[in-house]
Motif scaffolding. Structure first.
Motif, PDB file in Angstrom:
ATOM      1  N   PHE A 148      -5.421   7.256   4.945  1.00 41.11           N
ATOM      2  CA  PHE A 148      -5.801   7.313   3.749  1.00 41.11           C
ATOM      3  C   PHE A 148      -7.209   6.197   3.706  1.00 41.11           C
ATOM      4  CE2 PHE A 148      -1.352   7.815   3.106  1.00 41.11           C
ATOM      5  CZ  PHE A 148      -1.232   8.440   1.846  1.00 41.11           C
ATOM      6  N   PRO A 149      -8.215   7.091   4.018  1.00 43.35           N
ATOM      7  CA  PRO A 149      -9.515   6.346   4.197  1.00 43.35           C
ATOM      8  C   PRO A 149      -9.906   5.583   3.013  1.00 43.35           C
ATOM      9  CG  PRO A 149      -9.983   9.035   3.945  1.00 43.35           C
ATOM     10  CD  PRO A 149      -8.133   8.689   4.028  1.00 43.35           C
ATOM     11  N   ASP A 150      -9.529   5.984   1.814  1.00 47.09           N
ATOM     12  CA  ASP A 150      -9.991   4.976   0.731  1.00 47.09           C
ATOM     13  C   ASP A 150      -8.970   4.030   0.195  1.00 47.09           C
ATOM     14  OD1 ASP A 150     -12.384   6.650   0.190  1.00 47.09           O
ATOM     15  OD2 ASP A 150     -11.101   8.253  -0.616  1.00 47.09           O
ATOM     16  N   GLY A 151      -8.002   3.586   1.091  1.00 46.77           N
ATOM     17  CA  GLY A 151      -6.956   2.785   0.873  1.00 46.77           C
ATOM     18  C   GLY A 151      -5.602   3.206   0.075  1.00 46.77           C
ATOM     19  N   LEU A 152      -5.106   2.282  -0.855  1.00 42.60           N
ATOM     20  CA  LEU A 152      -4.120   2.564  -1.293  1.00 42.60           C
ATOM     21  C   LEU A 152      -4.314   3.904  -2.488  1.00 42.60           C
ATOM     22  CD1 LEU A 152      -1.029   1.428  -1.820  1.00 42.60           C
ATOM     23  CD2 LEU A 152      -2.045   0.286  -3.676  1.00 42.60           C
ATOM     24  N   PRO A 153      -3.412   4.731  -2.564  1.00 42.95           N
ATOM     25  CA  PRO A 153      -3.536   6.001  -3.620  1.00 42.95           C
ATOM     26  C   PRO A 153      -3.277   5.480  -4.864  1.00 42.95           C
ATOM     27  CG  PRO A 153      -1.743   6.519  -2.227  1.00 42.95           C
ATOM     28  CD  PRO A 153      -2.325   5.307  -1.483  1.00 42.95           C
ATOM     29  N   LYS A 154      -3.730   6.311  -5.799  1.00 40.48           N
ATOM     30  CA  LYS A 154      -3.273   6.001  -7.376  1.00 40.48           C
ATOM     31  C   LYS A 154      -2.297   7.128  -7.621  1.00 40.48           C
ATOM     32  CE  LYS A 154      -4.321   4.032 -11.425  1.00 40.48           C
ATOM     33  NZ  LYS A 154      -4.075   2.808 -11.931  1.00 40.48           N
ATOM     34  N   ILE A 155      -1.078   6.471  -7.897  1.00 40.02           N
ATOM     35  CA  ILE A 155       0.155   7.457  -8.324  1.00 40.02           C
ATOM     36  C   ILE A 155       0.145   7.614  -9.991  1.00 40.02           C
ATOM     37  CG2 ILE A 155       2.450   8.246  -7.912  1.00 40.02           C
ATOM     38  CD1 ILE A 155       0.571   8.056  -5.535  1.00 40.02           C
ATOM     39  N   HIS A 156       0.293   6.583 -10.629  1.00 42.71           N
ATOM     40  CA  HIS A 156       0.542   6.564 -11.999  1.00 42.71           C
ATOM     41  C   HIS A 156      -0.475   5.745 -12.644  1.00 42.71           C
ATOM     42  CE1 HIS A 156       4.996   8.073 -12.919  1.00 42.71           C
ATOM     43  NE2 HIS A 156       4.180   9.019 -12.305  1.00 42.71           N
ATOM     44  N   GLU A 157      -0.925   6.187 -13.822  1.00 40.66           N
ATOM     45  CA  GLU A 157      -2.137   5.290 -14.517  1.00 40.66           C
ATOM     46  C   GLU A 157      -1.337   4.295 -15.181  1.00 40.66           C
ATOM     47  OE1 GLU A 157      -5.078   3.870 -15.093  1.00 40.66           O
ATOM     48  OE2 GLU A 157      -5.546   5.906 -14.477  1.00 40.66           O
ATOM     49  N   HIS A 158      -1.916   3.132 -15.382  1.00 43.07           N
ATOM     50  CA  HIS A 158      -1.110   2.101 -16.192  1.00 43.07           C
ATOM     51  C   HIS A 158      -2.372   1.369 -17.190  1.00 43.07           C
ATOM     52  CE1 HIS A 158       2.491   1.296 -12.958  1.00 43.07           C
ATOM     53  NE2 HIS A 158       2.223   2.265 -13.966  1.00 43.07           N
ATOM     54  N   ASP A 159      -3.192   0.682 -16.418  1.00 44.67           N
ATOM     55  CA  ASP A 159      -4.081  -0.018 -17.398  1.00 44.67           C
ATOM     56  C   ASP A 159      -5.551   0.600 -17.194  1.00 44.67           C
ATOM     57  OD1 ASP A 159      -2.240  -1.454 -18.943  1.00 44.67           O
ATOM     58  OD2 ASP A 159      -2.143  -3.142 -17.298  1.00 44.67           O
ATOM     59  N   GLY A 160      -5.607   1.667 -16.298  1.00 45.66           N
ATOM     60  CA  GLY A 160      -6.935   2.039 -16.166  1.00 45.66           C
ATOM     61  C   GLY A 160      -7.586   1.197 -14.998  1.00 45.66           C
ATOM     62  N   LYS A 161      -6.666   0.360 -14.205  1.00 45.45           N
ATOM     63  CA  LYS A 161      -7.491  -0.062 -12.922  1.00 45.45           C
ATOM     64  C   LYS A 161      -7.500   0.669 -11.818  1.00 45.45           C
ATOM     65  CE  LYS A 161      -6.184  -4.884 -15.168  1.00 45.45           C
ATOM     66  NZ  LYS A 161      -5.129  -6.137 -15.185  1.00 45.45           N
ATOM     67  N   ARG A 162      -8.039   0.071 -10.747  1.00 43.48           N
ATOM     68  CA  ARG A 162      -8.047   0.812  -9.404  1.00 43.48           C
ATOM     69  C   ARG A 162      -6.738   0.285  -8.570  1.00 43.48           C
ATOM     70  NH1 ARG A 162      -9.805  -2.460  -4.941  1.00 43.48           N
ATOM     71  NH2 ARG A 162     -10.905  -4.397  -5.713  1.00 43.48           N
ATOM     72  N   PRO A 163      -6.106   0.914  -7.992  1.00 43.28           N
ATOM     73  CA  PRO A 163      -5.040   0.528  -7.033  1.00 43.28           C
ATOM     74  C   PRO A 163      -5.488  -0.554  -5.897  1.00 43.28           C
ATOM     75  CG  PRO A 163      -5.512   2.740  -6.437  1.00 43.28           C
ATOM     76  CD  PRO A 163      -6.451   2.406  -7.604  1.00 43.28           C
ATOM     77  N   GLN A 164      -4.641  -1.522  -5.914  1.00 47.29           N
ATOM     78  CA  GLN A 164      -4.789  -2.432  -4.934  1.00 47.29           C
ATOM     79  C   GLN A 164      -3.664  -2.841  -4.042  1.00 47.29           C
ATOM     80  OE1 GLN A 164      -6.628  -5.099  -8.413  1.00 47.29           O
ATOM     81  NE2 GLN A 164      -7.797  -5.649  -6.347  1.00 47.29           N
ATOM     82  N   ALA A 165      -3.793  -3.104  -2.829  1.00 44.88           N
ATOM     83  CA  ALA A 165      -3.007  -3.614  -1.738  1.00 44.88           C
ATOM     84  C   ALA A 165      -3.277  -5.068  -1.396  1.00 44.88           C
ATOM     85  CB  ALA A 165      -2.951  -2.625  -0.626  1.00 44.88           C
ATOM     86  N   PHE A 166      -1.914  -5.998  -1.605  1.00 44.63           N
ATOM     87  CA  PHE A 166      -2.367  -7.432  -1.264  1.00 44.63           C
ATOM     88  C   PHE A 166      -1.467  -7.662  -0.205  1.00 44.63           C
ATOM     89  CE2 PHE A 166      -3.841  -6.903  -5.634  1.00 44.63           C
ATOM     90  CZ  PHE A 166      -4.978  -7.533  -5.668  1.00 44.63           C
ATOM     91  N   GLY A 167      -1.828  -8.628   0.478  1.00 42.46           N
ATOM     92  CA  GLY A 167      -0.878  -8.942   1.726  1.00 42.46           C
ATOM     93  C   GLY A 167      -1.023 -10.437   1.996  1.00 42.46           C
ATOM     94  N   ILE A 168       0.325 -11.173   2.531  1.00 43.61           N
ATOM     95  CA  ILE A 168       0.347 -12.506   2.941  1.00 43.61           C
ATOM     96  C   ILE A 168       0.718 -12.246   4.420  1.00 43.61           C
ATOM     97  CG2 ILE A 168       1.826 -14.360   2.987  1.00 43.61           C
ATOM     98  CD1 ILE A 168       2.221 -14.059  -0.072  1.00 43.61           C
ATOM     99  N   PHE A 169      -0.283 -12.969   5.153  1.00 47.80           N
ATOM    100  CA  PHE A 169      -0.431 -12.894   6.462  1.00 47.80           C
ATOM    101  C   PHE A 169       0.256 -14.208   7.201  1.00 47.80           C
ATOM    102  CE2 PHE A 169      -3.355 -10.134   5.311  1.00 47.80           C
ATOM    103  CZ  PHE A 169      -3.278  -9.007   6.378  1.00 47.80           C
TER     104      PHE A 169
END
Length: 218
Positions: A148-169
């Protein structure tokens, strides 16, 4: 200290045994606050089936349900959490989840819509000194079996925001993944639930497989 050490040894023993047993298990995390932790009932079974068929895992087909304050979470190397609304962790929940994650466990939280503002507050109880950090598109979780060269894919539309993946390390290891504005779980659901195009469902399942593979191997 003794209780925490026992948890570490329990989880470490599970990881050691999992490599020689016939099947692994993953679980859905139950939480308080009124949010629907049980949302998307077909999602995780479908993801398990996809992973077993395509990335050579051997996961039992029916995921367990496990409470946040239960020591049973130490039986599972991977926990999945989802829902639409309020989330609440007691001090006992937070301590148990923190010990689990620091002991080698992995938690994937997928916002089904509306969870994010409540979740951010509750995560502070688990890791008071840590912040959610957005994963860049070159993080290894996007380069597992599926790219996934562009990162997290968009599956369902919610608020018109881009999909984001956050982590805790912790010590450089990703222990908690929060997927937001993507709704992977809806994409994992059976076709008739949301009537998503097959290419969208496959994209969601592939990203889910990457998460499972990453969690099992890191």
């Amino acid at each position: 200290m003794i209780k925490h050490l026992r948890h570490i040894l329990t989880l470490s023993a599970f990881f050691a045994l999992s490599s020689i047993t016939t099947a692994q298990e993953i679980a859905i995390l139950k939480y308080n606050g009124g949010g629907d932790w049980y949302a998307n009932p077909t999602a995780l079974p479908n993801l398990i089936k996809f992973c077993n068929a395509n990335i050579h895992t051997n996961i039992k087909p029916d995921p367990a349900n496990v409470a946040a304050n239960s020591t049973d979470i130490y039986l599972y190397p991977f926990l999945h959490m989802t829902g639409h609304g309020n989330v609440f962790f007691s001090d006992e929940d937070a301590e148990n989840l923190r010990n689990y994650l620091l002991s080698g466990g992995f938690l994937h939280i997928d916002d089904n819509y509306g969870m994010e503002p409540f979740l951010r507050k509750e995560l502070k109880k688990i890791f008071p000194g840590k912040e959610l950090t957005e994963l860049s598109s070159d993080h290894p979780i996007f380069k597992q079996a599926y790219k996934f060269p562009d990162g997290l894919p968009k599956i369902h539309e919610h608020d018109g925001k881009r999909p984001q993946a956050f982590g805790i390390f912790h010590d450089g290891r990703l222990v908690l993944l929060f997927t937001y504005e993507s709704d992977l779980g809806d994409g994992w659901e059976s076709t008739e639930v949301h009537n998503d195009p097959e290419e969208v469902r496959i994209k969601a399942l592939q990203m889910g497989a990457n998460i499972i593979q990453y969690a099992f191997e890191n």
